[in-house]
Design a protein around this motif. Structure first.
Motif, PDB file in Angstrom:
ATOM      1  N   GLY A  29       0.819  -1.208   0.000  1.00  0.00           N
ATOM      2  CA  GLY A  29       0.000   0.000   0.000  1.00  0.00           C
ATOM      3  C   GLY A  29       0.852   1.257   0.000  1.00  0.00           C
ATOM      4  N   MET A  30       1.918   1.262   0.791  1.00  0.00           N
ATOM      5  CA  MET A  30       2.825   2.411   0.811  1.00  0.00           C
ATOM      6  C   MET A  30       3.501   2.589  -0.541  1.00  0.00           C
ATOM      7  SD  MET A  30       4.521   1.941   4.563  1.00  0.00           S
ATOM      8  CE  MET A  30       5.076   3.594   4.910  1.00  0.00           C
ATOM      9  N   GLY A  31       3.934   1.488  -1.122  1.00  0.00           N
ATOM     10  CA  GLY A  31       4.593   1.562  -2.430  1.00  0.00           C
ATOM     11  C   GLY A  31       3.668   2.047  -3.527  1.00  0.00           C
ATOM     12  N   LEU A  32       2.422   1.612  -3.490  1.00  0.00           N
ATOM     13  CA  LEU A  32       1.470   2.045  -4.515  1.00  0.00           C
ATOM     14  C   LEU A  32       1.140   3.522  -4.385  1.00  0.00           C
ATOM     15  CD1 LEU A  32      -0.836  -1.078  -4.652  1.00  0.00           C
ATOM     16  CD2 LEU A  32       0.663  -0.250  -6.454  1.00  0.00           C
ATOM     17  N   PHE A  33       1.072   4.023  -3.161  1.00  0.00           N
ATOM     18  CA  PHE A  33       0.824   5.455  -2.993  1.00  0.00           C
ATOM     19  C   PHE A  33       2.052   6.251  -3.422  1.00  0.00           C
ATOM     20  CE2 PHE A  33      -2.496   8.122  -1.163  1.00  0.00           C
ATOM     21  CZ  PHE A  33      -1.882   9.360  -1.222  1.00  0.00           C
ATOM     22  N   PHE A  34       3.241   5.709  -3.154  1.00  0.00           N
ATOM     23  CA  PHE A  34       4.476   6.342  -3.612  1.00  0.00           C
ATOM     24  C   PHE A  34       4.477   6.425  -5.145  1.00  0.00           C
ATOM     25  CE2 PHE A  34       8.958   5.819  -4.984  1.00  0.00           C
ATOM     26  CZ  PHE A  34       9.457   7.026  -4.517  1.00  0.00           C
ATOM     27  N   LEU A  35       4.033   5.371  -5.808  1.00  0.00           N
ATOM     28  CA  LEU A  35       3.933   5.372  -7.264  1.00  0.00           C
ATOM     29  C   LEU A  35       2.971   6.465  -7.744  1.00  0.00           C
ATOM     30  CD1 LEU A  35       4.716   3.959  -9.930  1.00  0.00           C
ATOM     31  CD2 LEU A  35       2.764   2.448  -9.578  1.00  0.00           C
ATOM     32  N   TYR A  36       1.865   6.642  -7.012  1.00  0.00           N
ATOM     33  CA  TYR A  36       0.931   7.710  -7.392  1.00  0.00           C
ATOM     34  C   TYR A  36       1.549   9.083  -7.168  1.00  0.00           C
ATOM     35  CZ  TYR A  36      -3.426   9.976  -8.464  1.00  0.00           C
ATOM     36  OH  TYR A  36      -4.379  10.744  -9.070  1.00  0.00           O
ATOM     37  N   ASP A  37       2.376   9.227  -6.133  1.00  0.00           N
ATOM     38  CA  ASP A  37       3.082  10.493  -5.936  1.00  0.00           C
ATOM     39  C   ASP A  37       4.007  10.796  -7.112  1.00  0.00           C
ATOM     40  OD1 ASP A  37       2.006  11.586  -3.682  1.00  0.00           O
ATOM     41  OD2 ASP A  37       3.622  10.981  -2.340  1.00  0.00           O
ATOM     42  N   ILE A  38       4.666   9.781  -7.630  1.00  0.00           N
ATOM     43  CA  ILE A  38       5.523   9.973  -8.802  1.00  0.00           C
ATOM     44  C   ILE A  38       4.677  10.468  -9.976  1.00  0.00           C
ATOM     45  CG2 ILE A  38       6.940   8.765 -10.519  1.00  0.00           C
ATOM     46  CD1 ILE A  38       7.967   7.037  -8.185  1.00  0.00           C
ATOM     47  N   LEU A  39       3.502   9.896 -10.132  1.00  0.00           N
ATOM     48  CA  LEU A  39       2.595  10.335 -11.185  1.00  0.00           C
ATOM     49  C   LEU A  39       2.173  11.794 -10.974  1.00  0.00           C
ATOM     50  CD1 LEU A  39       0.977   9.476 -13.699  1.00  0.00           C
ATOM     51  CD2 LEU A  39      -0.835   8.724 -12.155  1.00  0.00           C
ATOM     52  N   ARG A  40       1.903  12.169  -9.721  1.00  0.00           N
ATOM     53  CA  ARG A  40       1.528  13.562  -9.434  1.00  0.00           C
ATOM     54  C   ARG A  40       2.685  14.510  -9.710  1.00  0.00           C
ATOM     55  NH1 ARG A  40      -1.677  13.689  -3.798  1.00  0.00           N
ATOM     56  NH2 ARG A  40       0.438  14.117  -3.136  1.00  0.00           N
ATOM     57  N   ILE A  41       3.913  14.078  -9.410  1.00  0.00           N
ATOM     58  CA  ILE A  41       5.086  14.907  -9.703  1.00  0.00           C
ATOM     59  C   ILE A  41       5.220  15.100 -11.208  1.00  0.00           C
ATOM     60  CG2 ILE A  41       7.614  14.904  -9.672  1.00  0.00           C
ATOM     61  CD1 ILE A  41       7.372  13.559  -6.888  1.00  0.00           C
ATOM     62  N   PHE A  42       5.047  14.018 -11.961  1.00  0.00           N
ATOM     63  CA  PHE A  42       5.102  14.098 -13.424  1.00  0.00           C
ATOM     64  C   PHE A  42       4.080  15.097 -13.945  1.00  0.00           C
ATOM     65  CE2 PHE A  42       3.483  12.438 -17.527  1.00  0.00           C
ATOM     66  CZ  PHE A  42       4.627  12.644 -18.287  1.00  0.00           C
ATOM     67  N   ARG A  43       2.899  15.098 -13.358  1.00  0.00           N
ATOM     68  CA  ARG A  43       1.850  16.029 -13.787  1.00  0.00           C
ATOM     69  C   ARG A  43       2.193  17.476 -13.471  1.00  0.00           C
ATOM     70  NH1 ARG A  43      -3.348  12.547 -11.773  1.00  0.00           N
ATOM     71  NH2 ARG A  43      -3.240  10.994 -13.429  1.00  0.00           N
ATOM     72  N   CYS A  83      -0.656   5.537   6.077  1.00  0.00           N
ATOM     73  CA  CYS A  83       0.616   5.818   6.764  1.00  0.00           C
ATOM     74  C   CYS A  83       1.559   6.602   5.853  1.00  0.00           C
ATOM     75  CB  CYS A  83       1.285   4.522   7.202  1.00  0.00           C
ATOM     76  SG  CYS A  83       0.503   3.736   8.603  1.00  0.00           S
ATOM     77  N   TYR A  84       1.657   6.182   4.595  1.00  0.00           N
ATOM     78  CA  TYR A  84       2.523   6.905   3.664  1.00  0.00           C
ATOM     79  C   TYR A  84       2.029   8.337   3.482  1.00  0.00           C
ATOM     80  CZ  TYR A  84       4.842   8.501  -0.506  1.00  0.00           C
ATOM     81  OH  TYR A  84       5.554   9.258  -1.385  1.00  0.00           O
ATOM     82  N   TYR A  85       0.725   8.497   3.317  1.00  0.00           N
ATOM     83  CA  TYR A  85       0.163   9.828   3.108  1.00  0.00           C
ATOM     84  C   TYR A  85       0.455  10.737   4.300  1.00  0.00           C
ATOM     85  CZ  TYR A  85      -3.192  13.572   2.439  1.00  0.00           C
ATOM     86  OH  TYR A  85      -3.773  14.804   2.308  1.00  0.00           O
ATOM     87  N   LEU A  86       0.291  10.218   5.510  1.00  0.00           N
ATOM     88  CA  LEU A  86       0.462  11.043   6.700  1.00  0.00           C
ATOM     89  C   LEU A  86       1.924  11.296   7.046  1.00  0.00           C
ATOM     90  CD1 LEU A  86      -2.338   9.533   8.965  1.00  0.00           C
ATOM     91  CD2 LEU A  86      -2.383  11.699   7.711  1.00  0.00           C
ATOM     92  N   THR A  87       2.833  10.394   6.626  1.00  0.00           N
ATOM     93  CA  THR A  87       4.233  10.546   7.025  1.00  0.00           C
ATOM     94  C   THR A  87       5.142  11.073   5.928  1.00  0.00           C
ATOM     95  OG1 THR A  87       4.726   8.239   6.476  1.00  0.00           O
ATOM     96  CG2 THR A  87       4.082   8.711   8.749  1.00  0.00           C
ATOM     97  N   SER A  88       4.906  10.698   4.681  1.00  0.00           N
ATOM     98  CA  SER A  88       5.913  10.971   3.657  1.00  0.00           C
ATOM     99  C   SER A  88       5.395  11.652   2.401  1.00  0.00           C
ATOM    100  CB  SER A  88       6.582   9.653   3.238  1.00  0.00           C
ATOM    101  OG  SER A  88       7.156   9.031   4.349  1.00  0.00           O
ATOM    102  N   SER A  89       4.121  11.692   2.163  1.00  0.00           N
ATOM    103  CA  SER A  89       3.606  12.142   0.875  1.00  0.00           C
ATOM    104  C   SER A  89       3.875  13.610   0.605  1.00  0.00           C
ATOM    105  CB  SER A  89       2.102  11.875   0.777  1.00  0.00           C
ATOM    106  OG  SER A  89       1.616  12.236  -0.480  1.00  0.00           O
ATOM    107  N   ARG A  90       3.939  14.422   1.616  1.00  0.00           N
ATOM    108  CA  ARG A  90       4.109  15.858   1.370  1.00  0.00           C
ATOM    109  C   ARG A  90       5.540  16.198   0.933  1.00  0.00           C
ATOM    110  NH1 ARG A  90       3.305  15.239   6.828  1.00  0.00           N
ATOM    111  NH2 ARG A  90       5.148  15.552   8.083  1.00  0.00           N
ATOM    112  N   TYR A  91       6.514  15.360   1.271  1.00  0.00           N
ATOM    113  CA  TYR A  91       7.904  15.693   0.968  1.00  0.00           C
ATOM    114  C   TYR A  91       8.252  15.619  -0.516  1.00  0.00           C
ATOM    115  CZ  TYR A  91       8.351  15.568   5.980  1.00  0.00           C
ATOM    116  OH  TYR A  91       8.175  15.816   7.305  1.00  0.00           O
ATOM    117  N   PRO A  92       7.875  14.571  -1.225  1.00  0.00           N
ATOM    118  CA  PRO A  92       8.199  14.568  -2.658  1.00  0.00           C
ATOM    119  C   PRO A  92       7.539  15.721  -3.405  1.00  0.00           C
ATOM    120  CG  PRO A  92       7.567  12.367  -1.966  1.00  0.00           C
ATOM    121  CD  PRO A  92       7.297  13.302  -0.819  1.00  0.00           C
ATOM    122  N   LEU A  93       6.325  16.074  -3.024  1.00  0.00           N
ATOM    123  CA  LEU A  93       5.623  17.146  -3.734  1.00  0.00           C
ATOM    124  C   LEU A  93       6.180  18.513  -3.392  1.00  0.00           C
ATOM    125  CD1 LEU A  93       2.000  15.776  -3.530  1.00  0.00           C
ATOM    126  CD2 LEU A  93       3.562  15.690  -5.450  1.00  0.00           C
TER     127      LEU A  93
END
Length: 141
Positions: A21-35, A86-96
Motif C-alpha cells: 500500500g505504501m509503495g502504490l501510494f508512492f507510485l501515485y506520488d511519482i505520477l503527481r510529480i510528473f503532472r 501511513c505513507y500519506y500522513l508521514t511521507s507524501s508531502r515531501y516529494p511534492l
C-alpha cells in the motif's frame, strides 16, 4: 511463548499488504510529480490514471496470488489502506514539496535531490518502524 507459525504467516501477509500500500501510494506520488512538471490536458490525465489503476490491480493480484493463494481477504485490503494512509500522513508531502521548489528555481536536478533526500528517507524511517514493530510482536508472542 512462541507465536504459532500460522499467526506469524498472517502477520507477514499483513505487513506485506501495508508495504505494498505504501509503495502504490508512492507510485501515485511519482505520477503527481510528473503532472506538475509536465502539465497536460484531461484526456492524458485520464489515460495516466487508467494505467495507474491497471498497475495497481496487477500488483494487488500478485500480492494475493503469491502470499495468500489467490484468496481475497478483507484484512489484505485493510493492510493496503493502512499502508496508503501511513505513507500519506508521514511521507507524501515531501516529494511534492520538492516539485514546488523546482518550479521556483527551474532546476530539475535540484528537485530530484530534494525528492530523494526527503521522500525516500521518510519512507525508510516508516518502513523501519513498521518492521521493528512486527519483529517485536513476533518475538513477544
Amino acid at each position: 511463548m512462541a507465536v504459532s507459525t500460522s499467526i506469524y504467516q498472517e502477520l507477514l501477509f499483513l505487513g506485506s499488504s501495508v508495504l505494498v500500500g505504501m509503495g502504490l501510494f508512492f507510485l501515485y506520488d511519482i505520477l503527481r510529480i510528473f503532472r506538475r512538471i509536465l502539465p497536460h490536458g484531461n484526456i492524458w490525465i485520464g489515460v495516466e490514471d487508467f494505467l495507474y489503476w491497471i498497475i495497481f490491480t496487477g500488483v494487488v493480484f500478485v500480492l494475493l496470488y503469491r502470499e495468500n493463494d489467490g484468496m481475497v481477504r478483507g484484512f489484505a485490503f485493510g493492510g493496503l489502506l493502512v499502508g496508503m494512509t501511513c505513507y500519506y500522513l508521514t511521507s507524501s508531502r515531501y516529494p511534492l514539496s520538492g516539485v514546488d521548489l523546482e518550479k521556483n528555481t527551474g532546476n530539475t536536478w535540484k528537485c530530484a535531490g530534494v525528492f530523494c533526500a526527503s521522500g525516500v528517507e521518510n519512507l525508510e524511517k516508516s518502513w523501519g518502524i513498521l518492521w521493528k514493530t512486527i519483529e517485536k510482536v513476533c518475538e513477544s508472542g
